[in-house]
Design an enzyme around this catalytic site. Structure first.
Site, mmCIF file in Angstrom:
data_model
loop_
_atom_site.group_PDB
_atom_site.id
_atom_site.type_symbol
_atom_site.label_atom_id
_atom_site.label_comp_id
_atom_site.label_asym_id
_atom_site.label_seq_id
_atom_site.Cartn_x
_atom_site.Cartn_y
_atom_site.Cartn_z
ATOM 1 N N GLU A 160 0.814 -1.227 0.000
ATOM 2 C CA GLU A 160 0.000 0.000 0.000
ATOM 3 C C GLU A 160 0.844 1.272 0.000
ATOM 4 O OE1 GLU A 160 -2.759 -0.705 3.214
ATOM 5 O OE2 GLU A 160 -3.496 -2.540 2.283
ATOM 6 N N GLU A 265 -6.078 -10.484 -2.164
ATOM 7 C CA GLU A 265 -6.940 -10.341 -0.978
ATOM 8 C C GLU A 265 -8.408 -10.258 -1.371
ATOM 9 O OE1 GLU A 265 -5.607 -7.207 1.663
ATOM 10 O OE2 GLU A 265 -3.495 -7.652 1.327
HETATM 11 O O1 9MR Z 1 -7.794 -8.598 7.718
HETATM 12 C C1 9MR Z 1 -6.875 -7.845 8.483
HETATM 13 C C2 9MR Z 1 -7.496 -7.416 9.779
HETATM 14 O O2 9MR Z 1 -7.762 -8.551 10.595
HETATM 15 C C3 9MR Z 1 -6.572 -6.467 10.525
HETATM 16 O O3 9MR Z 1 -7.215 -5.960 11.680
HETATM 17 C C4 9MR Z 1 -6.172 -5.309 9.613
HETATM 18 C C5 9MR Z 1 -5.130 -4.414 10.263
HETATM 19 O O4 9MR Z 1 -3.924 -5.092 10.411
HETATM 20 O O5 9MR Z 1 -5.605 -5.821 8.409
HETATM 21 C C6 9MR Z 1 -6.474 -6.612 7.676
HETATM 22 O O6 9MR Z 1 -5.811 -7.034 6.483
HETATM 23 C C7 9MR Z 1 -5.441 -6.003 5.588
HETATM 24 C C8 9MR Z 1 -4.199 -6.460 4.867
HETATM 25 O O7 9MR Z 1 -3.198 -6.772 5.793
HETATM 26 C C9 9MR Z 1 -3.705 -5.388 3.905
HETATM 27 N N1 9MR Z 1 -4.742 -4.989 2.995
HETATM 28 C C10 9MR Z 1 -6.019 -4.632 3.579
HETATM 29 C C11 9MR Z 1 -6.489 -5.769 4.491
HETATM 30 C C12 9MR Z 1 -7.847 -5.458 5.055
HETATM 31 O O8 9MR Z 1 -7.745 -4.331 5.861
#
Ligand code: 9MR
Length: 379
Positions: A160, A265
């Protein structure tokens, strides 16, 4: 032929044959059904790996041949204080993948979100110098990639980094090291495991300005002789976004830049759209109108959800020459982050398997339209 829907191919063949044709059996798992297309993966939480969610564990072992760590490899989780590594959950995750013959993906080495609080600041809370941050990045990346050398197939190296307008996101890494932090991260990861695949990863990748920025970035890394294997398109989708033609254009552009494409994702919220990105920091206050299906999706809504999901997967299959992996962000609806983002406490239905772990119709469609079914005619 690979891209022709199976049903159409089967009917055409049946019509052309004078002998009777027995419908072939559909594969029982997504990983078999999609074997000729791409790896099919899921993000796993630590409770599944620890054996606390047997329903989700069964789905994972039956259907997926790749896994990614949903949270346990993020710096705030695994390296919460300088020199302190909490390896146990990530070790279990990697061992789970190996035990089950799955391609294990590491997520993520450099990310502004869930960044360990110490990483970019000194004891007084001031941002550290470029030299200090470079050394901390080197040390963190070497520790992570080095520990799982030869066991993790590929890493989301930088997550990101680019905004919707194509500019660099203002993060501690960017503020302190400038654009150079990205090549540095790739260099460090490659030093630590020369065999590991290395990826850029971001959301909202159908956006043309973001697309162009990633094409430039991938090309510039390659021009500098750095290893980059793929661009990850997160694909946190909804019922009215992204535009699939624009998404497809990004797949084509990334492939033309000489890298593989991964859908890293995928999920598809069915709830009213309040945010088309996936920026974890964005929050919207709860309102009942934003949570219309707390007791289940009406049939017509479920049908629309399945149709849109199938359309997306069929589009991906048409690009299976450049897409090497499709990963679903979670195992089952009950566990998805979408239930709490960007509005906390909603009931969403974004994944391939329901709360009771049953496959949704889109799964059955993918199984029965598998391009790996071999058609046999019977005299
Ligand atoms: O699914 C993840 C969630 O459980 C966490 O709280 C969050 C913060 O770390 O991250 C989510 O996963 C993210 C991923 O790591 C990066 N892209 C966006 C995803 C959804 O927020």
């Amino acid at each position: 032929m690979k891209s022709l829907p199976f049903a159409a191919a089967f009917l055409a063949l049946a019509a052309a044959c004078s002998t009777s044709v027995t419908p072939p059996e559909a594969p029982a798992s997504l990983k078999d059904a999609l074997a000729d297309d791409f790896l099919i993966g899921a993000a796993l939480d630590t409770s599944l790996v620890a054996g606390l969610r047997p329903g989700a564990d069964s789905i994972t072992r039956l259907h997926f041949n790749s896994i990614v760590a949903e949270n346990c490899m993020k710096s705030a989780e695994i390296n919460p204080a300088q020199g302190v590594y909490l390896w146990a959950p990530a070790d279990s995750f990697v061992a789970y993948g190996e035990r089950n013959g799955m391609a294990v993906i590491g997520h993520t080495l450099v990310w502004h979100s869930q960044l360990a609080p110490w990483f970019a600041v000194d004891a007084e809370g001031r941002e550290v110098s470029a030299d200090t941050l470079r050394e901390r990045m080197r040390s963190h990346i070497h520790a992570m990639v080095g520990r799982y050398k030869g066991r993790v197939k590929g890493w989301d190296v930088v997550n990101e980094a680019i905004l919707d307008d194509g500019s660099y996101r203002d993060t501690p890494f960017y503020r302190i090291l400038g654009e150079e932090y990205i090549p540095l991260a790739f260099q460090f990861a490659h030093e630590a495991d020369p065999e590991a695949e290395l990826y850029l990863n971001d959301y909202a990748m159908a956006n043309p300005r973001k697309r162009d920025a990633y094409v430039r970035l991938a090309r510039s890394l390659k021009e500098r002789g750095l290893r980059i294997d793929g661009i990850g398109m997160q694909a946190h989708n909804g019922m009215d976004y992204p535009d699939y033609a624009a998404f497809e254009a990004s797949i084509d552009s990334f492939a033309a830049a000489g890298v593989n494409v991964m859908i890293t994702e995928w999920d598809q919220t069915v709830l009213p759209t309040v945010n088309t990105g996936a920026n974890v920091a964005d929050k919207t206050e709860y309102a009942a109108s934003l949570n219309p299906y707390p007791d289940g999706m009406p049939d017509s809504v479920a049908a629309a959800w399945n149709a849109r999901a199938l359309e997306f997967f069929n589009m991906l299959r048409r690009h299976s020459d450049v897409i090497t992996r499709v990963t679903v962000w979670g195992t089952d609806d009950g566990q998805s982050w979408r239930n709490d983002w960007p509005v906390k406490g909603r009931t969403d239905y974004p994944l391939l398997f329901s709360r009771d772990f049953s496959p949704k119709p889109v799964v059955d469609s993918l199984l029965s339209s598998s391009s790996s079914i071999s058609i046999t005619s019977q005299k």
